[in-house]
Design a protein around this motif. Structure first.
Motif, mmCIF file in Angstrom:
data_model
loop_
_atom_site.group_PDB
_atom_site.id
_atom_site.type_symbol
_atom_site.label_atom_id
_atom_site.label_comp_id
_atom_site.label_asym_id
_atom_site.label_seq_id
_atom_site.Cartn_x
_atom_site.Cartn_y
_atom_site.Cartn_z
ATOM 1 N N LYS A 41 3.354 -9.435 -5.162
ATOM 2 C CA LYS A 41 3.871 -8.127 -5.972
ATOM 3 C C LYS A 41 2.761 -7.146 -6.086
ATOM 4 C CE LYS A 41 7.963 -10.143 -8.132
ATOM 5 N NZ LYS A 41 7.781 -11.685 -7.750
ATOM 6 N N MET A 42 2.012 -6.849 -4.814
ATOM 7 C CA MET A 42 1.038 -6.233 -4.823
ATOM 8 C C MET A 42 0.932 -4.927 -3.975
ATOM 9 S SD MET A 42 -2.566 -8.593 -5.506
ATOM 10 C CE MET A 42 -2.233 -10.175 -5.911
ATOM 11 N N HIS A 43 0.428 -3.840 -4.112
ATOM 12 C CA HIS A 43 0.553 -2.826 -3.005
ATOM 13 C C HIS A 43 -0.260 -3.213 -1.732
ATOM 14 C CE1 HIS A 43 0.988 1.493 -1.991
ATOM 15 N NE2 HIS A 43 -0.379 1.300 -1.318
ATOM 16 N N THR A 44 0.341 -3.105 -0.626
ATOM 17 C CA THR A 44 -0.466 -3.603 0.535
ATOM 18 C C THR A 44 -0.645 -2.415 1.573
ATOM 19 O OG1 THR A 44 1.881 -4.200 1.453
ATOM 20 C CG2 THR A 44 0.627 -5.868 0.362
ATOM 21 N N GLU A 84 -6.587 7.897 -8.734
ATOM 22 C CA GLU A 84 -5.580 8.568 -9.111
ATOM 23 C C GLU A 84 -4.296 7.768 -9.385
ATOM 24 O OE1 GLU A 84 -4.547 11.562 -6.301
ATOM 25 O OE2 GLU A 84 -6.565 12.649 -6.604
ATOM 26 N N LYS A 85 -4.291 6.599 -8.517
ATOM 27 C CA LYS A 85 -3.201 5.831 -8.710
ATOM 28 C C LYS A 85 -3.544 4.394 -9.679
ATOM 29 C CE LYS A 85 -1.753 6.432 -3.875
ATOM 30 N NZ LYS A 85 -1.241 5.748 -2.618
ATOM 31 N N ASN A 86 -4.701 4.651 -10.294
ATOM 32 C CA ASN A 86 -5.206 3.734 -11.496
ATOM 33 C C ASN A 86 -5.553 2.540 -10.835
ATOM 34 O OD1 ASN A 86 -5.692 2.966 -14.118
ATOM 35 N ND2 ASN A 86 -3.673 1.883 -14.279
ATOM 36 N N ILE A 87 -5.785 2.473 -9.403
ATOM 37 C CA ILE A 87 -6.474 1.185 -8.839
ATOM 38 C C ILE A 87 -7.645 0.900 -9.262
ATOM 39 C CG2 ILE A 87 -6.745 0.064 -6.724
ATOM 40 C CD1 ILE A 87 -3.723 0.483 -7.151
ATOM 41 N N LYS A 88 -8.100 -0.435 -9.837
ATOM 42 C CA LYS A 88 -9.109 -0.738 -10.264
ATOM 43 C C LYS A 88 -9.809 -1.715 -9.259
ATOM 44 C CE LYS A 88 -8.049 0.177 -14.950
ATOM 45 N NZ LYS A 88 -8.186 1.579 -14.459
ATOM 46 N N GLY A 89 -9.228 -2.463 -8.304
ATOM 47 C CA GLY A 89 -9.584 -3.536 -7.445
ATOM 48 C C GLY A 89 -8.871 -3.448 -5.932
ATOM 49 N N ILE A 90 -9.715 -4.010 -5.244
ATOM 50 C CA ILE A 90 -9.403 -4.284 -3.601
ATOM 51 C C ILE A 90 -9.508 -5.430 -3.369
ATOM 52 C CG2 ILE A 90 -9.748 -3.527 -1.290
ATOM 53 C CD1 ILE A 90 -10.985 -0.781 -2.258
ATOM 54 N N ILE A 91 -8.418 -6.239 -2.695
ATOM 55 C CA ILE A 91 -8.592 -7.337 -2.236
ATOM 56 C C ILE A 91 -8.294 -7.207 -0.635
ATOM 57 C CG2 ILE A 91 -7.259 -9.708 -1.601
ATOM 58 C CD1 ILE A 91 -6.296 -9.496 -4.501
ATOM 59 N N THR A 92 -9.542 -7.476 0.069
ATOM 60 C CA THR A 92 -9.495 -7.088 1.398
ATOM 61 C C THR A 92 -9.780 -8.512 2.118
ATOM 62 O OG1 THR A 92 -10.473 -5.777 3.240
ATOM 63 C CG2 THR A 92 -12.191 -6.259 1.414
ATOM 64 N N ASP A 93 -9.217 -8.215 3.620
ATOM 65 C CA ASP A 93 -9.450 -9.182 4.832
ATOM 66 C C ASP A 93 -10.900 -8.852 5.168
ATOM 67 O OD1 ASP A 93 -9.240 -11.338 6.538
ATOM 68 O OD2 ASP A 93 -8.492 -9.711 7.865
ATOM 69 N N LEU A 94 -11.480 -9.679 5.747
ATOM 70 C CA LEU A 94 -12.826 -9.500 6.648
ATOM 71 C C LEU A 94 -12.722 -9.240 7.998
ATOM 72 C CD1 LEU A 94 -15.984 -9.526 6.774
ATOM 73 C CD2 LEU A 94 -15.805 -12.019 6.563
ATOM 74 N N ASP A 95 -12.075 -10.215 8.791
ATOM 75 C CA ASP A 95 -12.244 -10.131 10.094
ATOM 76 C C ASP A 95 -11.300 -9.288 10.677
ATOM 77 O OD1 ASP A 95 -14.394 -11.981 10.602
ATOM 78 O OD2 ASP A 95 -13.313 -13.567 10.112
ATOM 79 N N ASN A 96 -11.474 -8.357 11.515
ATOM 80 C CA ASN A 96 -10.963 -7.406 12.226
ATOM 81 C C ASN A 96 -9.959 -6.503 11.242
ATOM 82 O OD1 ASN A 96 -11.526 -7.576 14.909
ATOM 83 N ND2 ASN A 96 -9.674 -8.700 15.278
ATOM 84 N N THR A 97 -10.523 -6.385 9.979
ATOM 85 C CA THR A 97 -10.247 -5.291 8.814
ATOM 86 C C THR A 97 -11.251 -4.563 8.457
ATOM 87 O OG1 THR A 97 -8.337 -6.837 7.878
ATOM 88 C CG2 THR A 97 -9.404 -5.047 6.521
ATOM 89 N N ARG A 146 -1.948 -7.034 -11.345
ATOM 90 C CA ARG A 146 -1.378 -6.724 -9.971
ATOM 91 C C ARG A 146 -0.988 -5.584 -9.687
ATOM 92 N NH1 ARG A 146 1.082 -11.967 -8.582
ATOM 93 N NH2 ARG A 146 1.172 -13.334 -10.341
ATOM 94 N N ASP A 147 -0.885 -4.544 -10.378
ATOM 95 C CA ASP A 147 -0.494 -3.270 -10.192
ATOM 96 C C ASP A 147 -1.750 -2.382 -9.983
ATOM 97 O OD1 ASP A 147 -0.983 -3.363 -12.886
ATOM 98 O OD2 ASP A 147 0.835 -1.983 -13.626
#
Length: 173
Positions: free
Chosen positions: A130-133, A24-37, A109-110
């Protein structure tokens, strides 16, 4: 100064992040941490619940890239069986790994969210770029050596943000 450590949003765990909401927010990707995330820092493999969550993202057309400060062996042995691209020794919060992840996903980025459990690395790095966190509670109550130091600094930052009324979230559940 402290504003760069404030996430765009807070959730208890990655499973609270739904693919429908991201689409819905037009998000096409996720950058994610690994450990404890995604999993405890000392868990070698993904849990069945995490595998299902990752599949739901893929089915929704959302790409996932793991960006970790950990070593190649740790990140590769976790990510390869899942078929997920990864960046190891990312040196977060520095921007190079975040920009590389955007190139891997061919996204702007958006169109990307950054998910992590640490304000000093994940959130600060995502905000600088400048990314959504999205800040999640750490999966495990224990941390590796360097993360323990970061947590002490984070507690001081959180205290300052709470005093200023800029943080409405509790670290512990």
């Amino acid at each position: 100064m402290y504003q760069k450590f404030v996430p765009s949003e807070y959730v208890k765990e990655v499973f609270d992040i739904k693919p429908e909401t991201l689409v819905e927010k037009n998000i096409k990707g996720i950058i994610t941490d690994l450990d404890n995330t995604l999993v405890e820092w000392d868990r070698p493999d993904a849990t069945p619940k995490l595998i299902d969550w990752l599949k739901s993202m893929k089915d929704a057309g959302i790409q996932v890239v793991i960006v970790s400060n950990n070593n190649e062996l740790r990140v590769k042995s976790f990510a390869d069986p899942l078929g997920i691209p990864f960046i190891y020794q990312a040196r977060k919060p520095m921007g190079r790994a975040f920009r590389k992840a955007l190139r891997i996903m061919e996204a702007k980025r958006d169109q990307v969210v950054v998910i992590g459990d640490q304000m000093l690395t994940d959130i600060f790095g995502g905000n600088l770029n400048k990314m959504h966190t999205i800040l999640v509670l750490p999966v495990a109550q224990s941390d590796g050596f360097f993360t323990r130091f970061n947590r002490k600094v984070e507690r001081k930052i959180m205290k300052k943000l709470k005093e200023k009324g800029q943080l409405m979230w509790e670290e512990k559940n």
